[in-house]
Design an enzyme around this catalytic site. Structure first.
Site, PDB file in Angstrom:
ATOM      1  N   LYS A  87       4.948 -15.150  11.835  1.00 14.17           N
ATOM      2  CA  LYS A  87       5.723 -15.678  10.711  1.00 14.17           C
ATOM      3  C   LYS A  87       7.135 -15.113  10.701  1.00 14.17           C
ATOM      4  CE  LYS A  87       1.474 -15.278   8.009  1.00 14.17           C
ATOM      5  NZ  LYS A  87       0.835 -14.484   6.964  1.00 14.17           N
ATOM      6  N   LYS A 142       3.127 -12.570  20.275  1.00 12.06           N
ATOM      7  CA  LYS A 142       2.207 -13.262  19.381  1.00 12.06           C
ATOM      8  C   LYS A 142       2.959 -14.255  18.493  1.00 12.06           C
ATOM      9  CE  LYS A 142      -1.332 -12.238  15.904  1.00 12.06           C
ATOM     10  NZ  LYS A 142      -1.938 -11.177  15.076  1.00 12.06           N
ATOM     11  N   LYS A 195       5.628  -2.291  15.622  1.00 10.00           N
ATOM     12  CA  LYS A 195       6.311  -2.804  14.433  1.00 10.00           C
ATOM     13  C   LYS A 195       7.493  -1.931  14.015  1.00 10.00           C
ATOM     14  CE  LYS A 195       2.625  -5.544  12.354  1.00 10.00           C
ATOM     15  NZ  LYS A 195       1.859  -5.837  11.119  1.00 10.00           N
TER      16      LYS A 195
END
Length: 338
Positions: A202, A199, A115
């Site tokens: 959103k 993955k 991330k």
């Protein structure tokens, strides 16, 4: 020491929920609530602020996740539905666990590296210590079972390590249980429709990468038509799928939505072309999403009802967590005054 069978999980209120959220988490919550003495489903709004959030959007998204829980069939009389920030035990316990965990343990967490990327020096401390708060989310209820995706399994292992160290070095007995992961066989990781190696998310810049739970029938058909495939034929074996991530993802979606297996879905489509698979997937997805979308839209019209459910759920959660944190404070040697 015996522990109450307790299942706990949560979803981040960051953006519109998608099919991966439903198949990988929310769908399973409904079945699990009948299998455990306690079931708690949290909207993890404090995890959401590891990156900057618009306050009004965050409040809206918290209600949206709660509405999704209700639309999916989670019974607020049977389970506690609440937002994490409404139960102070989470952050109270998190500080204690920060002092139990070790830097080396956090340095091994791969999700922070993914991330933060190349800008890890500019990442928030919260993003780095996210797994400690997740451990507190679990342990402040002495949860015994946690439904997680494959990408969160490492964080659950960290929670077990922290619980073990606290039990050995501070409590002197099995104060915390070692929570067990519940990982779905088929839908443990739903991938992007545009890139089968990533993955479904959103935050993906392409709206065609995911199916929103509020998408219209037309949007669902369009997104599956544009779903990425490769130029080869339909694979004949499971082994071949490992080199064909986009095809594997579409077949995994089919298996998840038909409650089947990847092998069964592959057998069904091995002599078919990709357009047939995509068309079938669109039809099945519409059958799943349409009633969910209708019910969720209905629930979202009554924000007072959603807020009442969240408030009542928070009261149930506090009643479980507060005595546990009080015991932790006593074990740590904190003075307590009435």
């Amino acid at each position: 020491m015996s522990f109450t069978n307790c299942v706990l999980s949560g979803v981040q209120p960051t953006g519109a929920l998608h099919l991966g959220n439903y198949l990988g988490a929310i769908k399973n919550f409904v079945a699990l609530q009948s299998d455990y003495e306690q079931s708690l489903y949290c909207v993890v709004d404090q995890h959401a602020i590891t990156v900057s959030q618009n306050p009004e959007e965050l409040r809206k998204n918290v209600r949206s996740v709660a509405a999704a829980y209700l639309a999916a069939g989670i019974d607020p009389k049977q389970s506690a539905i609440f937002n994490q920030s409404a139960v102070s035990a989470h952050t109270q316990l998190a500080w204690v666990l920060n002092c139990v965990a070790r830097l080396g343990w956090l340095n091994r967490m791969t999700q922070f590296k993914e991330k933060a990327g190349k800008n890890k020096e500019n990442a928030s401390i919260g993003l780095y210590t996210y797994p400690i708060l997740m451990a507190a989310d679990i342990l402040c209820y002495k949860a015994t079972h946690v439904p997680v995706g494959a990408d969160q399994k490492q964080h659950l292992e960290l929670a077990r390590d922290i619980a073990t160290r606290f039990n050995l070095e501070h409590a002197g007995y099995d104060f915390f249980p070692l929570p067990e992961p519940l990982i779905g066989e088929t839908a443990m990781r739903i991938m992007s429709l545009r890139d089968g190696t990533k993955k479904m998310s959103k935050s993906d810049p392409s709206d065609y990468a995911r199916i929103h739970l509020t998408d219209s029938d037309e949007d669902i058909i369009k997104k599956f038509k544009k779903a990425k495939t490769d130029g080869g034929e339909m694979p004949a074996t499971i082994e071949e799928l490992e080199e064909r991530p986009e095809i594997k993802n579409l077949l995994t979606l089919h298996a998840a939505m038909t409650n089947g297996t990847l092998a069964k879905s592959l057998t069904e489509f091995k002599s078919q072309n990709f357009s047939t698979l995509k068309s079938t997937l669109a039809d099945i997805t519409i059958e799943v999403v349409r009633p969910f979308r209708i019910e969720m839209t209905k629930v979202l019209e009554d924000t007072d009802y959603i807020d009442t459910i969240l408030q009542e759920g928070a009261m149930k959660a506090r009643a479980i967590a507060s005595p546990i944190v009080k015991d932790v404070y006593d074990i740590m040697g904190f003075l307590a005054f009435k």
